[in-house]
Design a protein around this motif. Sequence first.
Motif, mmCIF file in Angstrom:
data_model
loop_
_atom_site.group_PDB
_atom_site.id
_atom_site.type_symbol
_atom_site.label_atom_id
_atom_site.label_comp_id
_atom_site.label_asym_id
_atom_site.label_seq_id
_atom_site.Cartn_x
_atom_site.Cartn_y
_atom_site.Cartn_z
ATOM 1 N N HIS A 196 10.227 12.417 7.899
ATOM 2 C CA HIS A 196 8.896 11.821 7.684
ATOM 3 C C HIS A 196 9.021 10.299 7.536
ATOM 4 N N VAL A 197 9.950 9.867 6.702
ATOM 5 C CA VAL A 197 10.125 8.433 6.432
ATOM 6 C C VAL A 197 10.622 7.707 7.688
ATOM 7 N N ALA A 198 11.614 8.298 8.358
ATOM 8 C CA ALA A 198 12.204 7.653 9.534
ATOM 9 C C ALA A 198 11.160 7.523 10.648
ATOM 10 N N ALA A 199 10.287 8.526 10.780
ATOM 11 C CA ALA A 199 9.243 8.465 11.824
ATOM 12 C C ALA A 199 8.276 7.322 11.524
ATOM 13 N N ILE A 200 7.934 7.145 10.275
ATOM 14 C CA ILE A 200 6.994 6.067 9.908
ATOM 15 C C ILE A 200 7.656 4.706 10.122
ATOM 16 N N LYS A 201 8.900 4.570 9.681
ATOM 17 C CA LYS A 201 9.603 3.289 9.865
ATOM 18 C C LYS A 201 9.740 2.972 11.365
ATOM 19 N N ALA A 202 10.084 3.988 12.157
ATOM 20 C CA ALA A 202 10.243 3.754 13.610
ATOM 21 C C ALA A 202 8.912 3.332 14.230
ATOM 22 N N ALA A 203 7.805 3.916 13.773
ATOM 23 C CA ALA A 203 6.486 3.582 14.339
ATOM 24 C C ALA A 203 6.043 2.174 13.939
ATOM 25 N N LEU A 204 6.431 1.726 12.758
ATOM 26 C CA LEU A 204 5.960 0.416 12.271
ATOM 27 C C LEU A 204 6.921 -0.710 12.625
ATOM 28 N N GLY A 205 8.203 -0.368 12.784
ATOM 29 C CA GLY A 205 9.195 -1.374 13.196
ATOM 30 C C GLY A 205 9.367 -2.484 12.181
ATOM 31 N N ASP A 206 9.723 -3.664 12.710
ATOM 32 C CA ASP A 206 10.039 -4.789 11.822
ATOM 33 C C ASP A 206 8.808 -5.470 11.247
ATOM 34 N N GLN A 207 7.617 -5.048 11.720
ATOM 35 C CA GLN A 207 6.426 -5.729 11.200
ATOM 36 C C GLN A 207 6.095 -5.289 9.767
ATOM 37 N N ALA A 208 6.805 -4.271 9.279
ATOM 38 C CA ALA A 208 6.485 -3.776 7.934
ATOM 39 C C ALA A 208 7.760 -3.504 7.140
ATOM 40 N N SER A 209 7.682 -3.776 5.848
ATOM 41 C CA SER A 209 8.741 -3.334 4.943
ATOM 42 C C SER A 209 8.366 -1.938 4.466
ATOM 43 N N TRP A 238 0.868 -1.192 0.000
ATOM 44 C CA TRP A 238 0.000 0.000 0.000
ATOM 45 C C TRP A 238 0.895 1.230 0.000
ATOM 46 N N THR A 239 0.485 2.273 -0.695
ATOM 47 C CA THR A 239 1.242 3.518 -0.688
ATOM 48 C C THR A 239 0.655 4.484 0.330
ATOM 49 N N LEU A 240 1.505 4.941 1.240
ATOM 50 C CA LEU A 240 1.120 5.970 2.211
ATOM 51 C C LEU A 240 1.511 7.303 1.586
ATOM 52 N N LEU A 262 -4.087 -0.928 8.536
ATOM 53 C CA LEU A 262 -3.986 -1.911 7.449
ATOM 54 C C LEU A 262 -3.205 -3.152 7.888
ATOM 55 N N ILE A 263 -2.196 -2.942 8.753
ATOM 56 C CA ILE A 263 -1.444 -4.095 9.284
ATOM 57 C C ILE A 263 -2.375 -4.938 10.163
ATOM 58 N N ALA A 264 -3.154 -4.252 11.016
ATOM 59 C CA ALA A 264 -4.070 -4.975 11.915
ATOM 60 C C ALA A 264 -5.107 -5.777 11.128
ATOM 61 N N GLU A 265 -5.562 -5.203 10.015
ATOM 62 C CA GLU A 265 -6.555 -5.902 9.174
ATOM 63 C C GLU A 265 -5.921 -6.970 8.299
ATOM 64 N N ARG A 266 -4.596 -7.079 8.337
ATOM 65 C CA ARG A 266 -3.841 -7.956 7.435
ATOM 66 C C ARG A 266 -4.153 -7.651 5.965
ATOM 67 N N ARG A 267 -4.435 -6.379 5.695
ATOM 68 C CA ARG A 267 -4.674 -6.032 4.283
ATOM 69 C C ARG A 267 -3.349 -5.784 3.575
ATOM 70 N N HIS A 268 -2.395 -5.165 4.288
ATOM 71 C CA HIS A 268 -1.054 -4.941 3.721
ATOM 72 C C HIS A 268 -0.016 -5.025 4.837
ATOM 73 N N PHE A 308 -9.171 -8.636 -1.946
ATOM 74 C CA PHE A 308 -7.932 -8.318 -1.226
ATOM 75 C C PHE A 308 -8.011 -8.913 0.176
ATOM 76 N N HIS A 309 -7.043 -9.738 0.539
ATOM 77 C CA HIS A 309 -6.980 -10.274 1.906
ATOM 78 C C HIS A 309 -5.596 -10.873 2.138
ATOM 79 N N ASP A 310 -5.249 -11.101 3.383
ATOM 80 C CA ASP A 310 -3.962 -11.717 3.740
ATOM 81 C C ASP A 310 -2.779 -11.037 3.030
#
Length: 372
Positions: free
Chosen positions: A180-193, A139-141, A156-162, A344-346
Amino acid sequence: MSATIESVDAILVDIPTIRPHQLSMTTMGVQTMVIVRIKDSDGREGLGEATTIGGLAYGPESPEGIKLTIDHYFKPQLLGQPADALNTLRVALNRSSRGNNLAKSAIETALLDLFGKRLNQPLAALLGGALHTHLPVLWTLASGDTQRDIDEAKQLIAERRHCDFKLKIGSRALMDDVRHVAAIKAALGDQASVRVDVNQAWDEATAARGMAELQAAGIDLVEQPTPLKDFSALARLSAKFHIPILADESLADATDMYNLAAAGFSGAVALKIAKAGGPLRVLEQAAVARAAGIGLYGGTMLEGTIGTAASLHAWSTLETLHWGTEMFGPLLMKDDIVVQPLKFHDNGVELPTGPGLGIEIDEDKLARYQRK
Ligand code: MUC
Ligand code: MG
């Protein structure tokens, strides 16, 4: 006897987006699709789509120009011709008109849809058969607001949509974007690419600084950091950093892929049926990329369901999509013009089944959103 082409229609369809979608060159509030309908002498219909981003902001073909190209140049050449002679028709269109790959992609898609319906086979079967029936989708933020992007991603992570996200950057000062990018990566951590798309906004020196910062922030991929024609900048940057580059606007077709690889580029390529001129053409580009050791990614022009389904049929035949896909276009729009939306799922999407694209137009919805 093959059926012949009886009619070709190109229809402009405007659908608002669910929120502003901010890229380095434009902010979208509406998406315009060019929907192509080709009917044959047996009464069957093939569907295609040509869609770009922000009128002429993203590339040299506008929706209105695509419609004009199809109505005035392609249609007279196609009418009365055998509907399943795809190669003959492609060669004829390429001889009479240069470029215009988005318009050509819609025609190739509609002819493939028609052929699949004639054979009662899904489009992927015409391409040798699907290797995957569920494809990963990021998904594009791109709301333009850091906190809103974080909230959107978490939901979207909680819904397992992306579980993979791409951030659109390049319209702000470099360090503002990095924060902006670093704040988003820090908030999402390793659960997201988390990856970024600069859409050509940086010069090479800015890109070198930006890539160093993004690498340190844990970003996985940097898409099209520099202007599209500068192949040597992409090659030099790809040699300089561990963080890989995804080439997007630089590449339309197999020849571009060959030239970029020959210039020394390593990394990955955003395949798009629209840029290449159709689902058959894009697979030629994928073959060149594979031969050059370049990673594959299923890219989008933020198409609606028809163009997205056509792309999915092509991607489904690729053994490895190293970076997954971004086929979320229909989810960015407030409404759809098809009877059965994609599933769209999983953290991905199902390849549609059914003959051809496996997609049916909702005539009432089409009439509602068709440009008058
Ligand atoms: C692009 O340049 O990648 C694809 C996804 C998205 O958000 O924008 C497009 C265009
Ligand atoms: Mg891109």
